[in-house]
Each structure stands twice: as C-alpha cells, then as structure tokens.
Write a protein that holds these residues in place. Structure first.
Motif, short mmCIF file in Angstrom:
data_model
loop_
_atom_site.label_atom_id
_atom_site.label_comp_id
_atom_site.label_asym_id
_atom_site.label_seq_id
_atom_site.Cartn_x
_atom_site.Cartn_y
_atom_site.Cartn_z
N ALA A 19 0.76 -1.21 0.10
CA ALA A 19 0.00 0.16 -0.24
C ALA A 19 0.88 1.25 0.00
O ALA A 19 1.86 1.33 0.82
CB ALA A 19 -0.99 -0.04 1.24
N PHE A 20 0.50 2.40 -0.66
CA PHE A 20 1.27 3.51 -0.92
C PHE A 20 0.45 4.89 -1.14
O PHE A 20 -0.82 4.53 -1.29
CB PHE A 20 2.06 3.47 -2.04
CG PHE A 20 1.46 3.26 -3.51
CD1 PHE A 20 0.81 4.26 -4.19
CD2 PHE A 20 1.21 1.98 -3.99
CE1 PHE A 20 0.51 4.02 -5.33
CE2 PHE A 20 0.56 1.88 -5.07
CZ PHE A 20 0.12 3.13 -5.76
N ASP A 21 0.93 5.73 -0.71
CA ASP A 21 0.29 7.28 -1.08
C ASP A 21 0.88 7.66 -2.23
O ASP A 21 1.92 7.94 -2.47
CB ASP A 21 0.33 7.93 0.34
CG ASP A 21 -0.30 7.70 1.36
OD1 ASP A 21 -0.98 6.59 1.32
OD2 ASP A 21 0.23 8.13 2.74
N LEU A 22 0.02 8.35 -3.15
CA LEU A 22 0.54 8.91 -4.41
C LEU A 22 -0.30 10.20 -4.44
O LEU A 22 -1.70 10.28 -4.46
CB LEU A 22 0.27 8.16 -5.75
CG LEU A 22 0.35 8.88 -6.92
CD1 LEU A 22 1.72 9.24 -7.05
CD2 LEU A 22 0.04 8.00 -8.12
N VAL A 23 0.45 11.30 -4.55
CA VAL A 23 -0.02 12.69 -4.60
C VAL A 23 0.12 13.36 -6.07
O VAL A 23 1.37 13.10 -6.56
CB VAL A 23 0.30 13.58 -3.58
CG1 VAL A 23 -0.26 15.16 -3.68
CG2 VAL A 23 0.20 13.19 -2.07
N ILE A 24 -0.99 13.61 -6.78
CA ILE A 24 -0.75 14.21 -7.88
C ILE A 24 -0.84 15.73 -7.75
O ILE A 24 -2.10 16.27 -7.68
CB ILE A 24 -1.80 13.60 -8.97
CG1 ILE A 24 -1.72 12.07 -9.31
CG2 ILE A 24 -1.63 14.16 -10.53
CD1 ILE A 24 -3.02 11.43 -9.80
N ASP A 73 4.28 5.45 7.50
CA ASP A 73 4.81 3.90 7.54
C ASP A 73 4.60 3.43 6.35
O ASP A 73 4.80 2.16 6.13
CB ASP A 73 4.12 3.17 8.61
CG ASP A 73 2.60 2.91 8.23
OD1 ASP A 73 2.14 4.13 7.55
OD2 ASP A 73 1.93 2.21 9.01
N ARG A 74 4.46 4.05 4.95
CA ARG A 74 4.51 3.79 3.65
C ARG A 74 5.13 4.73 2.78
O ARG A 74 5.51 5.68 2.97
CB ARG A 74 3.05 3.29 3.29
CG ARG A 74 2.08 4.71 3.29
CD ARG A 74 0.70 4.37 2.50
NE ARG A 74 -0.04 3.58 3.36
CZ ARG A 74 -1.48 3.45 3.32
NH1 ARG A 74 -2.07 4.00 2.03
NH2 ARG A 74 -2.10 2.50 3.72
N ILE A 75 5.37 3.88 1.47
CA ILE A 75 5.94 4.90 0.32
C ILE A 75 4.92 6.13 0.20
O ILE A 75 3.65 5.74 -0.03
CB ILE A 75 6.10 3.82 -0.71
CG1 ILE A 75 7.31 2.98 -0.35
CG2 ILE A 75 6.58 4.62 -1.94
CD1 ILE A 75 8.81 3.50 0.00
N ARG A 76 5.73 6.95 -0.21
CA ARG A 76 4.73 8.31 -0.45
C ARG A 76 5.24 8.80 -1.93
O ARG A 76 6.69 9.27 -1.90
CB ARG A 76 4.88 9.48 0.64
CG ARG A 76 4.40 8.93 2.00
CD ARG A 76 4.48 10.11 2.91
NE ARG A 76 6.14 10.49 3.25
CZ ARG A 76 6.83 9.73 3.99
NH1 ARG A 76 6.28 8.51 4.48
NH2 ARG A 76 8.02 9.84 4.05
N GLU A 81 12.53 10.34 4.20
CA GLU A 81 13.32 9.03 3.57
C GLU A 81 12.25 8.31 2.76
O GLU A 81 12.68 7.86 1.54
CB GLU A 81 13.87 7.94 4.51
CG GLU A 81 14.62 7.11 3.71
CD GLU A 81 15.53 6.01 4.86
OE1 GLU A 81 15.79 4.84 4.48
OE2 GLU A 81 15.71 6.78 6.15
N GLY A 82 11.06 8.03 2.94
CA GLY A 82 10.06 7.32 2.38
C GLY A 82 9.24 8.16 1.09
O GLY A 82 8.43 7.42 0.61
N THR A 83 9.81 9.29 1.01
CA THR A 83 8.91 9.89 -0.20
C THR A 83 9.93 9.95 -1.58
O THR A 83 11.10 10.08 -1.48
CB THR A 83 8.97 11.39 0.39
OG1 THR A 83 8.28 11.67 1.55
CG2 THR A 83 8.34 12.43 -0.92
N ARG A 84 9.13 9.91 -2.47
CA ARG A 84 9.87 9.87 -3.96
C ARG A 84 9.08 10.95 -4.68
O ARG A 84 8.01 11.10 -4.74
CB ARG A 84 9.66 8.53 -4.66
CG ARG A 84 10.53 7.35 -3.81
CD ARG A 84 9.95 5.82 -4.02
NE ARG A 84 10.65 5.10 -3.04
CZ ARG A 84 10.74 3.90 -2.83
NH1 ARG A 84 9.49 3.30 -3.73
NH2 ARG A 84 11.13 3.03 -2.08
#
Length: 484
Positions: A10-15, A111-114, A140-143
C-alpha cells in the motif's frame, strides 16, 4: 506464456496538478489500468491536488470521465472502476501559499511509500519542494516525480537540480521520460546484453552507421504556446533521442542496477563530439490547402522555431570511433513512426559479383506504432535462374509472436509510475545526466540563435527538408523510408 503481475505494498500517491491535462490523459488512466491488473492494493490512496476548489466526490467524477475518455471501452470494467475511484480524494493546494498543506500532510501515512508527482510547470518545483519539506513530507520514504522539460538550458537545469537537492536526496528524485517506459526501448537492452549473437558485432568494426527516427504526422495543435518556446531540439532531441542514443551506444554495465546503467549512459553523452553546423538541418513545416502551417498555429507569424531536426553525431570512444549516428525528428511528416536502425557493413568480399548490389544486414527496433524487432538478411531468391539474391526480414512483431494478450503492453506511464513505487530508478534520468545532455545541446541552439537563419520550410506529409536528404546522400547513404 502468462505475464506475472507483482502487487506492491500500500502506498500514498499525490498528483500535484491533479486536474491538469497530463493527469487527465495519462496519469489517472495509467493508475486505473495498474489497479485493474492487480498491482495496486485497495489500501493505497491517490490524492489529487490543485489550486481549484473541488470536493473529493467531484474529483472522482473527473477521474471517471478521464478514464472513460482515454481508454478503450473494453478496458473499463465497471466493478474495477468503482473500486478504483474509492482510492481517490482531493485537496485544494496553493503551491506558493499555505492553503491545503496541513490537510495534505494529515492524509499521508508515515509508515508507507509516499510518491509526489509534480504534474506542473518547473517554475513551481522550488516552492513545492520547500513546502513538502516544511510540512514533513520530504523524508526518506518520499519519492518525487518530475516531468520534462527539466529546464530549457544548462543553467536552468542546474538551478532546478539545486532547488530539489535542498530538500530531497538524488535517490528520491525520479525525472520521467515516457520514451524510456516503452517496451521496445527496454527490449533494446535485452537484445544487446542478453544475446551473444549481437554484442560482439555492436561496434565500429561491423556497424556502418545507426539511424534514429522519431516522426510525427501531427502538427503542434494546441501546444503552440509551449512548442514555440522550445522547438524540436529542446522538446525531442535533448531528451528522447538522446536517451535512445545512450541505450544503443553505452557499454555493458557491470550489473543491471539503476546507477550502473546511468553511469554508462552518462559516459556516452560526455563522449559526444560537438556537432558542426553543416552536420545539422533545421526545418519548419508549411501549410497546404487542408492543414495550417506552423506559423499559423503560433502567436508569432515570423517564428524561427524548428519543427524538424536532422543531425549527424559522432561518439569519440573506442567502440564507436568512425561510426556516424544520424538522428531525425519532426512534426507533420509523412507518417507517425519511431525506429532505431543499426545498419551493418557489407561483407568484406562478395563471391556473388554478378549481383552488383549492396546487401546490408539491418537490425530494426520499432518503437511505434507496431512495436517489434526485425533483422534483415540476404538469401537466394527461390526458383531457377541462377544465384539471384534478395533481402528479406526476419520479423518479430510482438503482437504476432506473443499473441494479442501478451503484446498488449502497459502504457509507458503505467510502467514508470509503478517503478517509482518500487524504487527502481533505472528508467529515470539522473541529475548529472540531464546536465550533460544540456551541455551538448546548448552550443547547437546558441549557434542557431547567433546566425539568425530561419529553418528550411518543408511540405506537410513529406519526409522533411531536402537538406536532410543531402545530409545522408553526401555520405553515400540514405535515410530509411518512414513506415507506419
């Protein structure tokens, strides 16, 4: 053969720019397709963010309309679409102010990839990066995904890199070039480094020359404002064609690792010789009775922006010394087609003297519209009458070889977005790579600006300016015919 679908956590994606044209045409349809394929879990969330006031319910309706408009009806499954839309929400966000940032930060999971997708102009990159850092969303978890154009010259590219580097590590930044997401572009590495048949011949001893063509049949359309500030050199050569050139010419990396691959690509760019003025042709399409000319589609009626570029490049290293690379790209050409052609040298001695023709082996990698690989070989023409030679293709059209289901490749954006989530930077440009490409491109553009010479006009539906043909003919070579 069955494709393996590998789901992700599970991840969070912001457009950011979530109501813009790119989000509508590419990003949202791509995300739905990956959800429908089982790669995006139902606990993930996708957040659209833009300046306009909108409810989450209205954003879901916006996304549904986009998906139905830009995907085939057969791809839109009612149940899957309904489930996908539940992942979506919306935040009103001011890139230069404080509106919406606290709300956005509150939606994110620590606690997840962003993944933060900058689907906006580069003028906002600095403000956005600063606010993401200020509100605790740059860890660190943000791309961070950024779109081209990444600058318009070396100076602006350096400035953008420095802006992002203040708040993000290079390992967090994904500079996207959708051409690298194409299945056949990636297959180029498999063909080269996975087959003993080709790699020993992949050098100046056996290759006569290499042609890279990216031809478009359409004009600038509604993109006239952007295009007139960039032109074909900035819009296509500096990024798309440069990346294809690197993948063809690079040395085998020590391993299939993002930085190992990008290190070898960077070496190619740095080995490129400057292009002499007589080795480059600029063109601009005219109008005809049915189609408007370029100058009728942009604000400036005396614009000198090029819509076509053809050039001859040389790479000064041991592998490619003496082997020319011919690149061309343009709009309003005969057909829409993109291909890479490796033309091998003639046999050193022909025993078929009566034939009197040249028979080159040609390896063609078709990128669009019909992706595949073709190897041209010489055989005896069947039938009586002596040793008559004929060139025939060994054609591997993916749709024919793999079947329609296996050859129904994901859109480039589908692949690249999932690579971001997985943390795989192989198909994304590194900062030093972008700067090196601009360092090679800038002197060419400066030469044009200094000369004041207008691009050569060419007829719509043609293969480009006559001078582009001469660029090849003077070397005793010919461009391959553009085929759809």
């Amino acid at each position: 053969m069955v494709s393996r679908v590998i789901p992700v956590e599970a991840f969070d994606l912001v457009i950011i720019g979530g109501t813009g044209d790119l989000a509508r045409r590419k990003i949202l349809p791509a995300l739905y397709q990956r959800f429908n394929a089982g790669q995006i879990g139902k606990k993930s969330q996708i957040i659209g963010a833009a300046r306009g006031e909108m409810t989450s319910e209205a954003y879901r309706a916006f996304a549904e309309e986009a998906i139905r408009e830009f995907l085939d009806k057969s791809d839109v499954k009612v149940r899957a679409l309904k489930s996908f839309l539940k992942l979506l929400s919306y935040v009103t966000l001011d890139a230069k102010g404080e509106t919406g940032w606290e709300e956005l930060a509150g939606k994110m999971h620590s606690d997840r990839i962003r993944a933060i997708y900058f689907s906006v102009g580069p003028s906002l990159f600095g403000d956005l990066a600063k606010r993401l850092h200020k509100h605790g969303m740059a860890g660190e978890g943000t791309r961070l995904v950024v779109e081209k154009p990444f600058g318009r010259d070396l100076a602006s590219a350096k400035e953008l890199n420095q802006m992002l580097a203040r708040h993000f590590d290079e390992s967090q930044i994904y500079r996207i070039d959708h051409y690298l997401g194409k299945e056949t572009v990636q297959n180029l590495m498999a063909v080269r480094f996975g087959n003993m048949l080709f790699e020993p011949l992949w050098n100046s001893q056996y290759v006569d020359h290499i042609q890279i063509t990216v031809a478009e049949s359409v004009g600038v359309g509604t993109r006239g404002g952007y295009y007139d500030r960039s032109g074909a050199m900035r819009d296509m050569v500096q990024n798309h064609l440069m990346q294809l050139l690197c993948l063809i010419a690079m040395e085998p990396p020590a391993k299939f690792d993002p930085d190992a691959v990008r290190d070898e690509k960077l070496k190619v760019i740095r080995a490129l010789d400057p292009v002499e003025p007589d080795n480059i042709v600029r063109g601009q399409y005219e109008g005809d009775g049915e189609r408007p000319g370029y100058r009728n589609q942009v604000e400036s009626r005396d614009s000198t922006t090029e819509t076509f570029v053809a050039l001859k490049a040389h790479i000064s290293n041991w592998r490619w010394a003496g082997t020319p690379f011919y690149l061309r790209t343009g709009k309003r050409l005969k057909d829409r087609a993109s291909e890479i052609a490796i033309i091998f040298k003639d046999a050193p001695h022909s025993i078929f003297e009566e034939d009197g023709q040249r028979h080159n082996n040609i390896l063609t990698i078709r990128l669009q519209p019909n992706e595949g690989i073709e190897l041209g070989v010489t055989i005896k023409e069947p039938g009586p009458g002596g040793m008559r030679l004929v060139d025939v293709p060994l054609d591997m059209s993916f749709a024919e070889v793999l079947g329609p289901d296996e050859a129904d490749f994901p859109d480039a954006y589908e692949r690249l977005i999932m690579d971001v989530i997985r943390g795989n930077q192989t198909l994304f440009m590194r900062g030093d790579e972008v700067e090196a490409a601009w360092a090679w491109t800038d002197p060419i553009i400066a030469e044009w600006d200094g000369s004041g010479q207008a691009p050569e006009p060419y007829a719509p539906g043609s293969s480009g300016p006559e001078s582009a043909m001469f660029l090849m003919h003077r070397d005793g070579r010919r461009w391959r015919e553009i085929k759809p």
